[in-house]
Design an enzyme around this catalytic site. Structure first.
Site, PDB file in Angstrom:
ATOM      1  N   GLY A   1      -7.645  -3.708  -2.388  1.00 12.01           N
ATOM      2  CA  GLY A   1      -5.802  -3.314  -2.550  1.00 12.01           C
ATOM      3  C   GLY A   1      -5.038  -4.157  -1.026  1.00 12.01           C
TER       4      GLY A   1
ATOM      5  CB  VAL B   1      -8.412  -4.105   1.358  1.00  9.68           C
ATOM      6  CG1 VAL B   1      -9.725  -3.284   2.256  1.00  9.68           C
ATOM      7  CG2 VAL B   1      -7.242  -3.373   2.637  1.00  9.68           C
TER       8      VAL B   1
ATOM      9  CE  LYS C   1      -5.068  -3.638   6.251  1.00  8.15           C
ATOM     10  NZ  LYS C   1      -4.435  -1.900   7.572  1.00  8.15           N
TER      11      LYS C   1
ATOM     12  CG  ASP D   1       2.450   4.508   7.116  1.00 12.46           C
ATOM     13  OD1 ASP D   1       3.414   5.373   6.181  1.00 12.46           O
ATOM     14  OD2 ASP D   1       2.017   2.798   6.428  1.00 12.46           O
TER      15      ASP D   1
HETATM   16  N1  ADE Z   1      -9.243   0.182   0.733  1.00  8.37           N
HETATM   17  C1  ADE Z   1      -8.184   0.192   1.865  1.00  8.37           C
HETATM   18  N2  ADE Z   1      -9.319   0.144   3.397  1.00  8.37           N
HETATM   19  C2  ADE Z   1     -10.626   0.175   2.342  1.00  8.37           C
HETATM   20  C3  ADE Z   1     -11.975   0.576   2.444  1.00  8.37           C
HETATM   21  N3  ADE Z   1     -12.497  -0.085   4.101  1.00  8.37           N
HETATM   22  N4  ADE Z   1     -12.853   0.813   1.689  1.00  8.37           N
HETATM   23  C4  ADE Z   1     -12.426   0.515   0.343  1.00  8.37           C
HETATM   24  N5  ADE Z   1     -11.533   0.717   0.115  1.00  8.37           N
HETATM   25  C5  ADE Z   1     -10.126   0.383   1.276  1.00  8.37           C
END
Ligand code: ADE
Length: 560
Positions: free
Chosen positions: A214, A221, A243, A343
């Site tokens: 992500g 992420v 993250k 958000d």
């Molecule tokens: N995208 C953002 N956070 C995530 C997570 N904890 N697990 C999987 N995809 C994600």
């Protein structure tokens, strides 16, 4: 007898000699003394002062480059040139400047023999009157400041004690208005609730990053392996999400970490937080959380058409997650700080393996406790993603006085997500390709174009008539409609939406489209009608008279 007469006379004579001072006494002379540092007076005359209580005096004057020193004996009981001799008890003659004498004027007096032969100029020229004026005006101010600070300190201690004992009593406190939150809760229990917010170990967790899953505004992420010691030689690991915030996004990391660190945030519909780390070498900040292999809701809806049961699971769990965030008490009734997400959107919601929602990305979250500074409140006017912004956020007209206003903006965004979920449910009839709300607007609409749609045109995503043939969908749409109301106060609370979903559990069985042959379950037909109201909310809909919605208006509409 002779001695008896003579002795007192000598005594008197000697004592007279002793009391009279010897002073330099040349009247006024021109001098080289510059009026700084110290000077020796060029005066050859040492006089026995005529009167016993006279002291030695020196006066330095400068007028038009004419510098003089005057030396004399003088009785300090009388004014000299209109001045009182103040310091004549000194052994040294320390010059003090006097203003308003028609020239530069320094004077000193002292009471040791010939003490006015050496004069000393001090660098400051404040006379004692000025000093006393300053003292008189400053001292009361200082005393006042000390009093104010002390009373404020004791007030804080008192409020803290008061708030803690209130919380210990257990049942939820009614924080329905902003002032109650700001004033009643000190929220200073941070050290206990925030105990786990940072991995303080000097050793960082053994984490190996896998793939990027992500990318947000502030961070990326990754799926990652958290290695665990294993006796069998083979390395065991747990899959986690990491993250990663770059150095310059420290503030966002800190905000999210602080929100996550509140143990009361824990909920099955809120992303599970493990720890936060400062990776100094890489100049990065990490948040380590549970990993959700199903990814985010937007991706999931893009790839899947869902059943009514899935909609019910996703929608109900989303409402429960938001209700938990917003709540001022834990499920056990203990006080908790309400939090707003600010958000909410489908890409900030993860999908659990049981097809329930899990709120994530608290980078813009706000704890509604009284540690909120005026600045934080003032800066909280317009944040979030334009597409999901409530009308009052688009207009920057959010009521900062009332914390419920922040919750109402979350409820609006949640309504858009509920619409997205519904749009991909097979129970609506023909299911179209996934489109975000206001999908027609360009990919990342700006605030101005959202203002046109949401404020000027009062537009909302379309709910086609065909959707509401299904009684469950009908209830969901009525709920959505009440959640995206233009008037923030008319919106439902997240808690009310969660209750509505729990009421809808068996509605599939009422549907003509249901595969199930089961009859209407008994709970539906025996529900207390006083608590129900007929569905009227969705415009242009043909609502069958037997379908009812929980009437939240008395208990949980946002404005109450
Ligand atoms: N995208 C953002 N956070 C995530 C997570 N904890 N697990 C999987 N995809 C994600």
């Amino acid at each position: 007898d002779h001695h008896r007469v003579i002795w007192p006379f000598w005594l008197i004579f000697l004592s007279m000699i002793k009391i009279k001072k010897l002073c330099k006494f040349c009247d006024t002379q021109v001098t080289n003394c510059s009026g700084t540092g110290s000077c020796k007076v060029e005066c050859d005359i040492t006089a026995i002062c005529p009167h016993a209580n006279e002291v030695c005096v020196s006066i330095w004057r400068k007028k038009d480059n004419n510098v003089t020193l005057e030396t004399l004996c003088y009785n300090p009981a009388h004014k000299l040139y209109g001045l009182v001799l103040e310091d004549y008890n000194n052994s040294k003659c320390e010059m003090k400047e006097k203003k308003g004498m028609g020239s530069e004027f320094f004077i000193c007096s002292c009471s040791e023999d010939e003490c006015n032969e050496h004069v000393f100029f001090t660098s400051y020229s404040l006379d004692s009157q000025v000093v006393s004026v300053i003292l008189v005006s400053l001292v009361p101010l200082l005393v006042l400041a000390v009093l104010v600070i002390t009373s404020f300190y004791f007030y804080r201690v008192y409020r803290q004690h008061h708030a803690t004992s209130k919380r210990k009593k257990g049942p939820p406190v009614d924080f329905s208005d902003a002032h109650a939150i700001m004033m009643d809760d000190e929220g200073s229990d941070i050290s206990s609730t925030h105990a786990n917010n940072l991995n303080h170990n000097t050793e960082l967790l053994p984490i190996e990053l896998d793939v990027q899953v992500g990318k947000g505004r502030f961070a990326e992420v990754y799926r990652a392996k958290l290695k665990q010691g294993s006796s069998a030689g083979e390395q065991a690991f747990e899959t986690v999400a990491v993250k990663i915030f770059p150095d310059e996004e420290y503030a966002s990391w800190k905000n999210e970490k602080d929100i996550f660190s509140d143990a009361d945030l824990r909920h099955e519909n809120v992303l599970h937080f493990l720890t936060a780390e400062e990776r100094k070498v890489q100049k990065q900040y990490w948040l380590i959380t549970a990993y959700h292999p199903r990814g985010n809701l937007q991706e999931y809806l893009t790839r899947h058409i869902i059943s009514w049961q899935d909609l019910w699971l996703l929608g109900g769990s989303l409402a429960r997650g938001v209700a938990h965030l917003h709540s001022d008490h834990t499920p056990c009734g203990r006080y908790k700080v309400p939090i707003v997400h600010r958000d909410i959107k489908s890409s900030n919601i993860l999908v659990n393996s049981d097809l329930t929602c899990c709120l994530c990305d608290f980078g813009l979250g706000l704890r509604l406790d009284n540690s909120l500074s005026v600045d934080e409140l003032a800066n909280s006017g317009q944040v979030g993603t334009a597409r999901y912004m409530a009308p009052e956020v688009l207009e920057s007209r959010i009521n900062l006085e009332n914390i419920e206003s922040f919750k109402q903006t979350d409820v609006y965004s949640m309504a858009l997500v509920l619409w997205e979920i519904t749009s991909r449910c097979s129970a609506v009839g023909e299911v179209k390709e996934y489109e975000p709300p206001f999908g027609k607007v360009r990919e990342h609409p700006c605030v101005e174009s959202m203002k046109d749609s949401v404020l000027r045109d009062r537009g909302r995503p379309e709910i086609p008539n065909s959707w509401i043939n299904h009684p469950g969908i009908q209830m969901v749409c009525a709920t959505i409609d009440e959640c995206w109301d233009h008037d923030p106060e008319a919106r439902l609370t997240a808690q009310c939406v969660a209750e509505r979903f729990s009421d809808m559990e068996h509605l599939d069985k009422l549907s003509g489209r249901s595969d199930s042959e089961e009859k209407i379950p008994e709970e539906i037909s025996v529900v207390d009608e006083n608590n129900l109201k007929k569905v009227e909310a969705v415009s242009n809909t043909n609502v069958p008279p037997e379908v009812y919605l929980t009437d939240c208006s008395d208990v949980c509409v946002g404005g109450l």
